[in-house]
Design an enzyme around this catalytic site. Structure first.
Site: not given
Length: 459
Positions: A248-249
């Site tokens: 994810d980020d």
């Protein structure tokens, strides 16, 4: 014998003159392992003093909790340090205390228990609506806390949590994080490795004066919601010299969601991110939002390397969020293999139950400059909100080299306004070229945390 003695004397003199052995941060010296911290500690203890066993099988939850309980009275007298020595230390959730250092030595691994009963349920955050497990390492209403080491490790053993999540579990409950500290100030997290978190890795919330530096984070690139570092409703934070590989980020800047974040109204502000390396094929190098309802402003991002990452900086918001994202400054990005370079989303439709459709976000004064990218599929997707356009977008000195599989439409722009200078490929008509002499802004001042000088301490 005289010749040997003479040679040894010369060798000693040469080593002394040359300064060898060098004493660098995080290495052994005569006083112990030296490291840099916001504060040093008068009192020291070792985890084994409390009956811990580092065989990777024995639960040490009781030992960690007992250590914190017994050391807390000493913390007011010059601070206290708990050393985690080499070994594999299995544990469930435990809380920290003020004026405290958790030092994880090289060769030491804190192993997160996979037993859900080892993680108590705790109250929801005011700016969010989710029920949640306590994180592995947790603290609330603290001051002067350091989590550091000389490259020791925290292993979240997240696979069982990911499997259950993908099978439909944890839909209304947030999985444990590795480190979460809330309503606290003067926090340092540095010089450790984080592996396979069940969910987010580092989450400071409602905090002031936060230093996060020299952290290496690793999780499989398909692991769910394993964000690297998520500063959330924090003031005066620096994130520097970190490396993240994640599903994810790599960094996600937040400030609460919808009516919860609007009511709490604690912004993220005075944030510096510098010298970040990121790999995340399905997410952003730096995400801003989508939980931004308390506001996000004065964010400085520089000297970033992105490799095989979905997008550089992604601003995510939606109708119902309210709040604002403004005064964002980014420069000196090097990017290789990207789906998007610039991505702004005004229709990120993740909402808790109920939201105010009249709560429109403000997105303004977004500045990107001095960037290069290669092997790019789409230069930009900039999607504002009808009757609520994203304003004040500035791009300067940006060169994007396209991949062999590039899309024909390189700049997809709706409901945005701004200017550009020296940007290739040519931007969309909503971002007109203002000539070769314009540069987008980047602040010349420092946020206060950038001027903090750390102390040399010993473990």
């Amino acid at each position: 014998m005289k010749m040997i003695q003479t040679s040894l004397c010369i060798l000693v003199v040469l080593l002394t003159v040359s300064g060898f052995p060098m004493m660098e941060s995080g290495v052994e010296s005569k006083k112990g392992i030296d490291y840099l911290a916001i504060n040093c500690r008068k009192h020291n203890a070792v985890l084994t003093d409390f009956g811990a066993i580092g065989d990777g099988k024995t639960s040490n939850t009781k030992a960690f909790r007992e250590a914190i309980t017994k050391l807390t009275p000493l913390a007011a007298d010059g601070g206290v340090q708990l050393i985690v020595p080499p070994g594999n230390w299995l544990t469930g959730s435990f809380n920290l205390t003020s004026h405290f250092t958790l030092f994880i030595q090289q060769g030491a691994t804190i192993l997160a228990s996979q037993d859900e009963s080892e993680y108590p349920m705790i109250p929801r955050l005011p700016s969010y609506g989710d029920a949640r497990f306590a994180s592995l390492i947790y603290g609330s209403n603290l001051t002067d806390v350091v989590i550091t080491g000389n490259k020791g490790t925290i292993n979240g053993q997240g696979k069982t949590w990911w499997v259950k999540y993908r099978s439909g579990g944890f839909k209304t409950i947030s999985r444990p994080l590795l480190i979460e500290i809330i309503f606290s100030e003067n926090i340092q997290i540095s010089d450790i490795n984080l592996i396979d978190s069940p969910m987010w890795n580092i989450h400071p919330v409602y905090c002031k004066n936060v230093i996060i530096r020299n952290i290496k984070i690793d999780a499989p690139i398909d692991s769910p919601n394993t964000d690297g570092i998520n500063p959330d409703s924090c003031t005066n934070t620096i994130i520097e010299d970190c490396s993240v590989t994640s599903g994810d980020d790599c960094i996600a800047v937040k400030s609460g969601i919808d009516q919860f974040g609007i009511a709490t109204a604690i912004p993220t502000q005075q944030l510096s991110i510098r010298r970040l390396t990121c790999v995340s094929p399905d997410s952003a190098g730096i995400a801003i939002g989508s939980e931004m309802s308390g506001g996000i402003k004065d964010v400085r991002i520089e000297d970033v390397t992105l490799i095989n990452t979905q997008s550089a900086i992604r601003i995510k918001t939606a109708i119902g969020r309210g709040g604002y994202v403004k005064d964002i400054f980014a420069r000196r990005f090097t990017m290789k293999t990207m789906k998007y370079v610039f991505w702004m989303t005004g229709s990120y439709k993740l909402h808790p139950i109920g939201f105010d459709p009249k709560a429109l976000p403000e997105i303004s004064n977004i500045n990107y400059r001095d960037m290069t990218a290669e092997n790019v599929t789409i230069s930009a997707k900039l999607e504002g909100i009808k009757n609520d356009p994203f304003k004040g977008i500035c791009l300067s000195n940006v060169t994007i080299a396209l991949s062999p599989t590039t899309k024909k439409l390189q700049w997809n722009c709706t409901d945005v306004a701004g200017v550009t200078s020296r940007v290739k490929p040519e931007p969309c008509g909503l971002l007109p070229d203002k000539g070769t002499t314009m540069d987008c802004d980047f602040p010349t001042d420092k946020i206060p945390i950038e001027s903090v000088v750390l102390n040399k301490c010993f473990a």
